[in-house]
Write an enzyme that holds these catalytic residues in place. Structure first.
Site, mmCIF file in Angstrom:
data_model
loop_
_atom_site.group_PDB
_atom_site.id
_atom_site.type_symbol
_atom_site.label_atom_id
_atom_site.label_comp_id
_atom_site.label_asym_id
_atom_site.label_seq_id
_atom_site.Cartn_x
_atom_site.Cartn_y
_atom_site.Cartn_z
ATOM 1 N N SER A 1 0.834 -1.203 0.000
ATOM 2 C CA SER A 1 0.000 0.000 0.000
ATOM 3 C C SER A 1 0.876 1.263 0.000
ATOM 4 O O SER A 1 1.639 1.479 -0.919
ATOM 5 C CB SER A 1 -0.961 -0.034 1.199
ATOM 6 O OG SER A 1 -1.963 0.938 1.074
ATOM 7 N N ASP B 1 -10.000 -4.619 -4.724
ATOM 8 C CA ASP B 1 -9.440 -3.607 -3.836
ATOM 9 C C ASP B 1 -10.338 -2.366 -3.860
ATOM 10 O O ASP B 1 -10.475 -1.710 -4.882
ATOM 11 C CB ASP B 1 -8.024 -3.242 -4.302
ATOM 12 C CG ASP B 1 -7.267 -2.369 -3.306
ATOM 13 O OD1 ASP B 1 -7.912 -1.673 -2.515
ATOM 14 O OD2 ASP B 1 -6.022 -2.408 -3.341
ATOM 15 N N HIS C 1 -7.709 -5.382 -0.678
ATOM 16 C CA HIS C 1 -6.596 -4.440 -0.576
ATOM 17 C C HIS C 1 -5.410 -4.992 0.201
ATOM 18 O O HIS C 1 -4.264 -4.881 -0.237
ATOM 19 C CB HIS C 1 -7.062 -3.132 0.076
ATOM 20 C CG HIS C 1 -5.961 -2.139 0.254
ATOM 21 N ND1 HIS C 1 -5.278 -1.589 -0.817
ATOM 22 C CD2 HIS C 1 -5.385 -1.612 1.375
ATOM 23 C CE1 HIS C 1 -4.345 -0.768 -0.367
ATOM 24 N NE2 HIS C 1 -4.386 -0.763 0.954
#
Length: 291
Positions: free
Chosen positions: A138, A235, A265
């Site tokens: 991320s 996601d 995600h």
């Protein structure tokens, strides 16, 4: 970037190569890693900067460094699984916490993308030895790219997991004008998130403005090392198209985008982690052979 229709069979992933080919590949089970690590937390002291907590497994090169996501730390499932895997191969591995996160010193509310980038560079400069594979999850995927630009000589390869390049800025700029003005006047912005107990993260407006200095997706990214980007198509936080944008912008010709049709995600399900480990195993094998 070539596009391709995804089949519904859940035992396959779509792998998109930079050259434009789309290849369906079976997921290969990761090696078993039955032994847990007994490494202890250490602290990197830095002049005029907060101490950084880290755990280091010594071993062969290339080493692996895990970069957590926003408000995450070095004890997440992916980070621990990578350390276990590196131990099984005899390769070095470093996990660490950003300033203001986990066991590191500092106040998270005072942190910026630029400060966290300095954290990554401190780990690269003062803790790691030899070439490294950066694995960024991320926000860590954004920092991974920034660190590679700053220390290209230290980077063997990059692996992004739902890489959130430019994320704060992109999401903020999509807000209605009145919401952006309100955030500027209040000096903060509430970013909705299901990962926070409050249902949102409070982001200082100054952090958004500072992050604009680190945006990458609107111009070519002069990174030439191998790049692997893994993204879930379910996601809801960082669209998988961001990985395609990164792939298009990096100058490296050795770039693969791996999309999981039902991936979320965090990509922390058992099969997600197997895919991550397989990808790194493949990279280590390739880099070692080339070396």
């Amino acid at each position: 970037m070539a596009s391709a229709a995804l089949g519904g069979h859940r035992n396959w992933v779509l792998r998109l190569c930079k050259q434009g080919a789309a290849i369906l590949q079976p997921r290969v089970p990761a090696q078993r890693t039955d032994c847990r690590m007994k490494s202890s937390v250490q602290y990197l002291a830095r002049k005029d900067l907060p101490k950084l907590a880290y755990q280091k497994l010594k071993g062969k090169s290339p080493g692996v460094i895990f970069l957590p996501g926003f408000a995450s730390d070095m004890n997440g499932q992916k980070a621990v699984a990578l350390e276990d895997f590196c131990k099984s191969l005899g390769h070095s591995c470093i996990r660490f916490d950003y300033t203001g996160c986990g066991s590191s010193e500092g106040n998270m509310k005072e942190c910026t993308i630029g400060k966290w980038k300095k954290d990554v560079l401190s780990i690269l400069d003062d803790v790691s030895e030899g070439p490294q594979i950066l694995v960024g999850s991320s926000m860590g995927g954004w920092l991974m790219l920034l660190a590679a630009l700053a220390r290209p000589e230290k980077i063997a390869a990059l692996v992004g997991v739902a890489p959130a390049a430019d994320h704060f800025v992109t999401v903020f700029n999509q807000l209605p004008l009145e919401e952006k003005k309100a955030a500027e006047e209040l000096g903060e912005w509430k970013l909705a998130s299901k990962y926070s107990e409050e249902g949102f993260y409070t982001i200082p407006y100054a952090v958004i403005k500072e992050a604009e200095n680190h945006c990458l997706l609107n111009s070519p990214i002069p990174i030439t090392s191998p790049v692997r980007l893994i993204h879930g198509m379910k996601d809801e936080d960082v669209p998988w198209h961001v990985s395609l944008q990164i792939a298009e912008q990096v100058l490296s010709t050795d770039v693969d985008v791996i999309l999981r049709k039902h991936g979320l995600h965090r990509m922390s399900e058992k099969d997600d982690i197997k895919l991550l480990v397989y990808t790194i195993d493949d990279l280590i094998d390739k880099l070692t052979t080339l070396g």
